[in-house]
Design an enzyme around this catalytic site. Structure first.
Site, short mmCIF file in Angstrom:
data_model
loop_
_atom_site.label_atom_id
_atom_site.label_comp_id
_atom_site.label_asym_id
_atom_site.label_seq_id
_atom_site.Cartn_x
_atom_site.Cartn_y
_atom_site.Cartn_z
N MET A 1 0.84 -1.21 0.00
CA MET A 1 0.00 0.00 0.00
C MET A 1 0.87 1.25 0.00
O MET A 1 0.98 1.93 1.01
CB MET A 1 -0.90 0.00 1.23
N HIS A 2 1.49 1.55 -1.11
CA HIS A 2 2.26 2.79 -1.16
C HIS A 2 1.30 3.94 -1.46
O HIS A 2 0.08 3.76 -1.37
CB HIS A 2 3.42 2.68 -2.15
#
Lengths: 322, 91
Positions: free
Chosen positions: B14-15
């Site tokens: 989850m950047h």
């Protein structure tokens, strides 16, 4: 919350506690389960009832000289009794070292023994500082924490209501941002809660329409602080005609966070309303109350007195036929 | 209150972009949404919170929703995460 292993204590606070490991590393895996520190004098003397074995055990000069005057057999059985009770670790103060026999028994029970160069009281104090902080009750909440005139205001409310924008406005006016969005709250004393941000987020915040900004870079070091006692919660919600808002301020709403009760103020948001100035007033009003001045109560007292006086005067005039 | 556990499917976790996608989807729903990873729970409509979870590939997220559309909310968000954020799959 991850467990506190003896290894973590050793790694984190080796210098602070001035400790060195005296025996094998097999004891480093043990877990410290509570924040208390104990001096096991009575346990060494053989009284094992109510022995608080889960605590960090500290041996001072007295305990060591007691151990040193024992014969080998006695020492071995005493050590066996102590370590057999599954204690997490032992720290010996004043740079003293227990005998090799003692350390061997410790090894047998996979319990670490450290030596610290601090005095017993200093060692106990520093241990408590570290252990209390680790075991303090903590939660994370969604909100924004700002220091306004030295009063910690925690803004809560739905995502998108404008908490970050208010914080930005306050920073512009010289107040200091503690953290935005994710606030970690720790209870440091029975009636004291302190909020901090996360290491990863720092003093970054998201402003709708702009994106992520760094408040420290933009406004400088004066605009931030790392932690702050939380004194008032300011809850923001859209204006609703069905809700009754506080008009006098005579009754104080409170909210309990981690068992600590703090005043909660509900502020309705509507276009054209300047929440920044209201925030400053909330902070100053809180300070006035801390210094013993409650404006709402004072005003209502004054009004009551006036009504009373008026009634007397009217009575007098009615009865005065001069 | 509805909840569902999902695994992060895209390689980089989850950047920033997947997080933005997550919260913009989340914001379309009426429900109160929160996301939890390893005991840390944050508001699912706040990008800073979601990014703070630093959820890497393979880690588990629990998505919570409470409100009138809670069922659809959890379903849609869980689907987004487990399919690796659609077009962002390779990121």
């Amino acid at each position: 919350m991850a467990d506190l292993t003896v290894e973590k204590l050793y790694r984190d606070r080796k210098n602070f506690l001035d400790i060195t490991l005296l025996n094998s590393e097999s004891g480093l895996k043990k877990i410290i389960q509570n924040a208390e520190v104990h001096r096991p004098g009575l346990a060494l003397a053989g009284f094992m009832e109510r022995f608080v074995n889960k605590r960090t055990q500290v041996l001072g000069e007295t305990e060591l000289s007691y151990l040193n005057q024992m014969g080998r057999e006695d020492l071995l059985s005493t050590a066996e009794r102590l370590f057999g009770n599954d204690i997490p670790l032992i720290i010996v103060s004043k740079g003293l070292t227990p005998s090799l026999d003692f350390l061997e028994v410790a090894d047998k029970h996979n319990t670490a023994v450290f030596s610290s160069r601090l005095t017993t009281s200093e060692l106990s104090n520093r241990l408590s500082v570290y252990l209390d902080a680790f075991f303090a009750p903590a939660i994370t909440v969604h909100g924004t924490l700002v220091d306004v005139y030295g009063v910690g205001l925690l803004y809560t409310g739905k995502s998108g209501i404008g908490k970050s924008e208010i914080a930005l406005d306050l920073v512009e006016r010289g107040h200091r941002l503690v953290a935005d969005d994710v606030i970690k709250i720790i209870r440091k004393a029975p009636d004291l809660i302190v909020g901090t941000g996360s290491e990863l987020l720092g003093h970054h915040m998201e402003i709708r329409g702009i994106g992520i900004i760094d408040v420290e870079k933009l406004f400088g070091i004066r605009a931030i602080r790392l932690q702050k006692r939380i004194e008032v919660e300011v809850h923001l919600a859209h204006w609703s005609d069905d809700l009754d808002y506080e008009r006098l301020g005579l009754e104080e709403k409170a909210i309990t966070i981690l068992g600590v009760s703090i005043p909660q103020i509900n502020i309705p948001i509507s276009p054209g309303k300047n929440i920044t100035v209201i925030s400053e007033v909330i902070a100053m009003n809180h300070m006035l109350k801390v210094y013993g001045e409650n404006t709402a109560v004072e005003f209502s007292k004054k009004l009551a007195e006036r009504l009373h006086r008026q009634a007397i005067t009217e009575d007098y005039l009615e009865a005065d036929y001069e | 209150m509805v909840q569902k556990t999902v695994k992060i499917a895209n390689r980089l976790g989850m950047h920033a972009r997947p997080s933005a996608m997550f919260v913009s989807h989340a914001s379309k729903f009426q429900s109160e949404i929160s996301v939890e990873k390893a005991g840390l729970r944050v508001n699912g409509k706040s990008i800073m919170g979601v990014m703070m979870l630093a959820a890497e590939m393979g880690s588990e997220l629990i998505i919570f929703a409470e409100g009138e559309d809670e069922e659809q909310t959890v379903e849609a968000l869980a689907n987004l995460v487990s399919t690796g954020f659609g077009d962002l799959k390779d990121l």
